[in-house]
Design a protein around this motif. Structure first.
Motif, mmCIF file in Angstrom:
data_model
loop_
_atom_site.group_PDB
_atom_site.id
_atom_site.type_symbol
_atom_site.label_atom_id
_atom_site.label_comp_id
_atom_site.label_asym_id
_atom_site.label_seq_id
_atom_site.Cartn_x
_atom_site.Cartn_y
_atom_site.Cartn_z
ATOM 1 N N PRO A 109 0.747 -1.209 -0.098
ATOM 2 C CA PRO A 109 0.109 -0.270 -0.002
ATOM 3 C C PRO A 109 0.816 1.450 0.052
ATOM 4 N N THR A 110 0.226 2.256 -0.572
ATOM 5 C CA THR A 110 1.042 3.554 -0.405
ATOM 6 C C THR A 110 1.102 4.148 0.913
ATOM 7 N N VAL A 111 -0.176 3.656 1.757
ATOM 8 C CA VAL A 111 -0.105 4.621 3.066
ATOM 9 C C VAL A 111 -1.115 3.332 3.859
ATOM 10 N N VAL A 112 -0.502 3.239 4.993
ATOM 11 C CA VAL A 112 -1.156 2.356 5.944
ATOM 12 C C VAL A 112 -1.994 3.258 7.103
ATOM 13 N N ALA A 113 -3.306 3.217 6.966
ATOM 14 C CA ALA A 113 -4.185 3.684 8.075
ATOM 15 C C ALA A 113 -4.553 2.835 9.038
ATOM 16 N N PHE A 114 -4.118 3.140 10.179
ATOM 17 C CA PHE A 114 -4.888 2.329 11.399
ATOM 18 C C PHE A 114 -6.046 3.143 11.931
ATOM 19 N N VAL A 115 -7.138 2.241 11.937
ATOM 20 C CA VAL A 115 -8.570 2.782 12.267
ATOM 21 C C VAL A 115 -8.645 2.621 13.860
ATOM 22 N N THR A 145 -5.895 2.115 19.305
ATOM 23 C CA THR A 145 -5.701 0.809 19.503
ATOM 24 C C THR A 145 -4.903 -0.126 18.750
ATOM 25 N N ALA A 146 -5.216 0.101 17.483
ATOM 26 C CA ALA A 146 -4.868 -0.895 16.760
ATOM 27 C C ALA A 146 -3.501 -0.627 16.129
ATOM 28 N N TYR A 147 -3.148 0.643 16.124
ATOM 29 C CA TYR A 147 -1.820 1.298 15.742
ATOM 30 C C TYR A 147 -0.773 0.722 16.999
ATOM 31 N N ARG A 148 -1.403 0.994 18.350
ATOM 32 C CA ARG A 148 -0.417 0.547 19.647
ATOM 33 C C ARG A 148 -0.364 -1.047 19.565
ATOM 34 N N GLN A 149 -1.225 -1.851 19.226
ATOM 35 C CA GLN A 149 -1.158 -3.125 19.221
ATOM 36 C C GLN A 149 -0.262 -3.732 18.174
ATOM 37 N N PHE A 150 0.251 -3.043 17.073
ATOM 38 C CA PHE A 150 1.132 -3.168 16.100
ATOM 39 C C PHE A 150 2.365 -2.864 16.620
ATOM 40 N N GLY A 201 -2.521 9.607 19.979
ATOM 41 C CA GLY A 201 -3.172 10.480 18.940
ATOM 42 C C GLY A 201 -3.376 10.126 17.722
ATOM 43 N N PRO A 202 -4.190 10.589 16.780
ATOM 44 C CA PRO A 202 -4.234 10.486 15.579
ATOM 45 C C PRO A 202 -3.279 11.183 14.747
ATOM 46 N N GLY A 203 -3.134 11.153 13.431
ATOM 47 C CA GLY A 203 -2.264 11.785 12.706
ATOM 48 C C GLY A 203 -1.223 11.060 11.695
ATOM 49 N N PRO A 204 -0.192 11.422 11.349
ATOM 50 C CA PRO A 204 0.847 10.761 10.561
ATOM 51 C C PRO A 204 1.768 10.351 11.872
ATOM 52 N N LYS A 205 2.341 9.264 11.548
ATOM 53 C CA LYS A 205 3.191 8.632 12.359
ATOM 54 C C LYS A 205 4.800 8.561 11.774
ATOM 55 N N PRO A 206 5.738 8.329 12.703
ATOM 56 C CA PRO A 206 7.255 8.212 12.072
ATOM 57 C C PRO A 206 7.390 6.926 11.513
ATOM 58 N N GLU A 207 6.641 5.826 11.914
ATOM 59 C CA GLU A 207 6.878 4.426 11.594
ATOM 60 C C GLU A 207 6.743 4.467 10.082
ATOM 61 N N ARG A 208 7.153 3.329 9.667
ATOM 62 C CA ARG A 208 6.812 2.748 8.306
ATOM 63 C C ARG A 208 6.800 1.199 8.384
ATOM 64 N N ILE A 209 5.947 0.522 7.368
ATOM 65 C CA ILE A 209 5.909 -0.753 7.473
ATOM 66 C C ILE A 209 6.221 -1.133 6.085
ATOM 67 N N ALA A 210 7.121 -2.039 5.997
ATOM 68 C CA ALA A 210 7.412 -2.434 4.378
ATOM 69 C C ALA A 210 7.517 -1.127 3.588
ATOM 70 N N GLY A 211 8.038 0.110 4.198
ATOM 71 C CA GLY A 211 8.314 1.029 3.516
ATOM 72 C C GLY A 211 6.778 1.925 3.191
ATOM 73 N N PRO A 243 4.522 4.606 4.840
ATOM 74 C CA PRO A 243 4.064 5.478 5.785
ATOM 75 C C PRO A 243 2.653 5.221 6.411
ATOM 76 N N VAL A 244 2.695 5.662 7.840
ATOM 77 C CA VAL A 244 1.568 5.407 8.876
ATOM 78 C C VAL A 244 0.844 6.545 9.091
ATOM 79 N N PHE A 245 -0.490 6.234 9.338
ATOM 80 C CA PHE A 245 -1.378 7.524 9.699
ATOM 81 C C PHE A 245 -2.490 6.691 10.423
ATOM 82 N N VAL A 246 -2.953 7.462 11.488
ATOM 83 C CA VAL A 246 -3.697 6.876 12.408
ATOM 84 C C VAL A 246 -5.080 7.950 12.407
ATOM 85 N N VAL A 247 -6.200 7.269 12.084
ATOM 86 C CA VAL A 247 -7.499 7.963 11.972
ATOM 87 C C VAL A 247 -8.315 7.522 13.330
ATOM 88 N N PRO A 248 -9.296 8.315 13.938
ATOM 89 C CA PRO A 248 -9.743 7.844 15.360
ATOM 90 C C PRO A 248 -10.777 6.802 14.695
#
Length: 177
Positions: free
Chosen positions: A102-108, A111-116, A124-134, A136-141
């Motif tokens: 995927p171009t972007v991984v968006a955790f919904v 909790t999902a983001y923290r579990q990963f 909080g929500p928003g762009p995150k510094p981590e990447r998964i297999a290249g 970028p990561v974003f969190v939405v509520p």
């Protein structure tokens, strides 16, 4: 009860929820809980071109999106998931992301983001510094009505709109492979 992921190669956004609700597993569609605004949020944020309902989740891949969960097991609430559910889910999700690119991984939901990512995950929500297999990561509520931090539709919509803008910017800065 298992609910199949809605996947495609190279989606613009892969949405990752926590796990299916019992209602979703029963009807065979993601975010099928009564009143869950996930699909209304996608449309209002212009992530999809037309209004959708949970029955349209199978169409997300044709719209350039993908959808899965970190844990596969359906439960009444996420608190019923075990450490083993999440451990299996992290491995499966990492393989899925590597495979579909995927171009972007968006955790919904946070909790999902923290579990990963574990305890180092930023709040909080928003762009995150981590990447998964290249990717970028974003969190939405989490769209659930139980989300006390973002109780109203407009409170959540702000972040889905930010995801759209951020994903659009990200797409223009990542060279095709």
């Amino acid at each position: 009860m298992r609910l199949p992921a809605r996947l495609r190669p190279k989606p613009s956004i892969l949405f990752v929820g926590i796990n299916p609700s019992l209602a979703s597993a029963r009807v065979g569609h993601h975010f099928a809980g009564p009143g869950n605004p996930f699909y209304r949020l996608l449309h209002a944020a212009r992530l999809v071109p037309e209004p959708l309902t949970f029955a349209d989740d199978v169409r997300l891949p044709e719209l350039g999106l993908a959808l899965t969960n970190i844990a596969e097991r359906a439960t009444r609430e996420a608190a019923e998931l075990t450490a083993a559910d999440y451990a299996r889910g992290r491995k499966r999700l990492a393989r899925t992301i590597t495979k579909i690119k995927p171009t972007v991984v968006a955790f919904v939901g946070v909790t999902a983001y923290r579990q990963f990512f574990g305890p180092s995950a930023r709040p909080g929500p928003g762009p995150k510094p981590e990447r998964i297999a290249g990717a970028p990561v974003f969190v939405v509520p989490n769209p659930s009505g139980r989300n006390a931090a973002y109780p109203g539709f407009e409170d959540k919509l702000v972040w889905y709109r930010r995801l759209r803008r951020w994903a659009d910017q990200t797409r223009t800065t990542i060279l095709p492979t």
